[in-house]
Design a protein around this motif. Structure first.
Motif, short mmCIF file in Angstrom:
data_model
loop_
_atom_site.label_atom_id
_atom_site.label_comp_id
_atom_site.label_asym_id
_atom_site.label_seq_id
_atom_site.Cartn_x
_atom_site.Cartn_y
_atom_site.Cartn_z
N LEU A 142 0.83 -1.21 0.00
CA LEU A 142 0.00 0.00 0.00
C LEU A 142 0.86 1.25 0.00
O LEU A 142 0.57 2.22 -0.70
CB LEU A 142 -0.93 0.00 1.21
N PHE A 143 1.92 1.24 0.80
CA PHE A 143 2.83 2.38 0.85
C PHE A 143 3.45 2.62 -0.53
O PHE A 143 3.52 3.75 -1.00
CB PHE A 143 3.92 2.11 1.89
N ALA A 144 3.86 1.55 -1.20
CA ALA A 144 4.47 1.68 -2.52
C ALA A 144 3.45 2.17 -3.55
O ALA A 144 3.78 3.01 -4.40
CB ALA A 144 5.04 0.34 -2.96
N LEU A 145 2.21 1.69 -3.48
CA LEU A 145 1.19 2.14 -4.43
C LEU A 145 0.84 3.60 -4.22
O LEU A 145 0.65 4.34 -5.19
CB LEU A 145 -0.06 1.27 -4.29
N ILE A 146 0.76 4.03 -2.97
CA ILE A 146 0.48 5.44 -2.71
C ILE A 146 1.63 6.30 -3.21
O ILE A 146 1.42 7.36 -3.82
CB ILE A 146 0.20 5.66 -1.22
N PHE A 147 2.86 5.87 -2.96
CA PHE A 147 4.01 6.62 -3.47
C PHE A 147 3.96 6.71 -4.99
O PHE A 147 4.18 7.78 -5.56
CB PHE A 147 5.32 5.95 -3.03
N LEU A 148 3.65 5.61 -5.65
CA LEU A 148 3.60 5.59 -7.10
C LEU A 148 2.51 6.52 -7.63
O LEU A 148 2.72 7.27 -8.58
CB LEU A 148 3.36 4.17 -7.60
N ALA A 149 1.34 6.49 -7.00
CA ALA A 149 0.25 7.36 -7.44
C ALA A 149 0.62 8.82 -7.32
O ALA A 149 0.42 9.61 -8.26
CB ALA A 149 -1.01 7.05 -6.63
N PHE A 150 1.19 9.22 -6.19
CA PHE A 150 1.55 10.63 -6.03
C PHE A 150 2.75 11.00 -6.88
O PHE A 150 2.89 12.15 -7.30
CB PHE A 150 1.80 10.93 -4.55
N GLU B 64 1.31 11.68 -10.28
CA GLU B 64 0.58 12.96 -10.28
C GLU B 64 1.54 14.13 -10.36
O GLU B 64 1.21 15.17 -10.92
CB GLU B 64 -0.30 13.07 -9.03
N THR B 65 2.73 13.99 -9.83
CA THR B 65 3.73 15.04 -9.93
C THR B 65 4.12 15.29 -11.38
O THR B 65 4.40 16.42 -11.78
CB THR B 65 4.98 14.67 -9.11
N ILE B 66 4.08 14.25 -12.19
CA ILE B 66 4.37 14.41 -13.62
C ILE B 66 3.36 15.33 -14.28
O ILE B 66 3.68 16.09 -15.18
CB ILE B 66 4.40 13.02 -14.30
N PHE B 67 2.11 15.30 -13.82
CA PHE B 67 1.09 16.20 -14.36
C PHE B 67 1.27 17.63 -13.88
O PHE B 67 0.86 18.58 -14.56
CB PHE B 67 -0.31 15.71 -14.00
N LEU B 68 1.87 17.81 -12.72
CA LEU B 68 2.07 19.16 -12.19
C LEU B 68 3.21 19.90 -12.89
O LEU B 68 3.15 21.12 -13.04
CB LEU B 68 2.37 19.10 -10.69
N PHE B 69 4.21 19.19 -13.33
CA PHE B 69 5.39 19.85 -13.90
C PHE B 69 5.09 20.64 -15.18
O PHE B 69 5.46 21.81 -15.27
CB PHE B 69 6.51 18.83 -14.12
N PRO B 70 4.42 20.06 -16.19
CA PRO B 70 4.14 20.86 -17.39
C PRO B 70 3.22 22.05 -17.10
O PRO B 70 3.36 23.10 -17.71
CB PRO B 70 3.45 19.88 -18.34
N TRP B 71 2.30 21.87 -16.18
CA TRP B 71 1.43 22.98 -15.80
C TRP B 71 2.24 24.12 -15.19
O TRP B 71 2.01 25.29 -15.50
CB TRP B 71 0.38 22.49 -14.81
N ALA B 72 3.21 23.78 -14.35
CA ALA B 72 4.04 24.82 -13.72
C ALA B 72 4.91 25.53 -14.74
O ALA B 72 5.14 26.74 -14.64
CB ALA B 72 4.90 24.19 -12.63
N VAL B 73 5.36 24.81 -15.76
CA VAL B 73 6.20 25.42 -16.79
C VAL B 73 5.40 26.42 -17.61
O VAL B 73 5.88 27.50 -17.94
CB VAL B 73 6.83 24.33 -17.68
N LYS B 74 4.16 26.10 -17.94
CA LYS B 74 3.32 26.95 -18.79
C LYS B 74 2.31 27.77 -17.99
O LYS B 74 1.31 28.23 -18.53
CB LYS B 74 2.55 26.08 -19.79
N PHE B 75 2.56 27.98 -16.72
CA PHE B 75 1.59 28.63 -15.84
C PHE B 75 1.15 30.00 -16.35
O PHE B 75 -0.04 30.32 -16.35
CB PHE B 75 2.18 28.74 -14.43
N ASN B 76 2.07 30.83 -16.78
CA ASN B 76 1.73 32.20 -17.20
C ASN B 76 0.84 32.24 -18.43
O ASN B 76 0.00 33.13 -18.57
CB ASN B 76 3.00 33.01 -17.45
N SER B 77 0.97 31.30 -19.33
CA SER B 77 0.21 31.35 -20.58
C SER B 77 -1.12 30.58 -20.52
O SER B 77 -1.90 30.65 -21.46
CB SER B 77 1.05 30.81 -21.73
#
Length: 121
Positions: free
Chosen positions: A65-73, A76-89
């Motif tokens: 369970l610990f490993a699955l939760i780590f993997l899920a989060f 999700e960090t991969i989805f946050l990175f492109p958004w942070a790069v293009k935040f202004n536009s």
């Protein structure tokens, strides 16, 4: 309209044909044993060391369970990175969507914490 279904049908047949063809080809060219395997060949192999005692050991589910939760989060960090790069536009709509997304992650983390999935003992 019929050509669209034909294209999908061809792709479906190819997705079934390629793995089946690979398995058949591997079966045809594999080395065939001349005799049946002996007792030594049927012994379980564990890194060169013979097993002693019971080989089936129960592991606590919390580790998985610990490993699955780590993997899920982590994913999700991969989805946050492109958004942070293009935040202004991206504008206000993308900001609101990401706040909702992060809110869902926080609720998921809170639930996992409440259920004890993050306990490591």
């Amino acid at each position: 309209m019929l050509s669209d279904y034909a294209t999908i049908g061809i792709f479906l047949m190819l997705t079934v044909a390629f793995p089946v063809a690979a398995l058949v080809l591997a079966w045809l060219v594999r080395p065939k044993p001349k005799t049946q395997p002996g007792d030594e060949k049927l012994v379980p192999y564990e890194c060169g060391v013979d097993t002693i005692g019971r080989t089936w050991v129960r592991f606590k589910v919390n580790y998985f369970l610990f490993a699955l939760i780590f993997l899920a989060f982590d994913v999700e960090t991969i989805f946050l990175f492109p958004w942070a790069v293009k935040f202004n536009s991206l504008g206000l709509f993308a900001f609101v969507e990401m706040v909702i997304f992060i809110g869902i992650l926080v609720v998921g983390l809170w639930y996992a914490w409440k259920e004890g999935a993050l306990e490591w003992h």
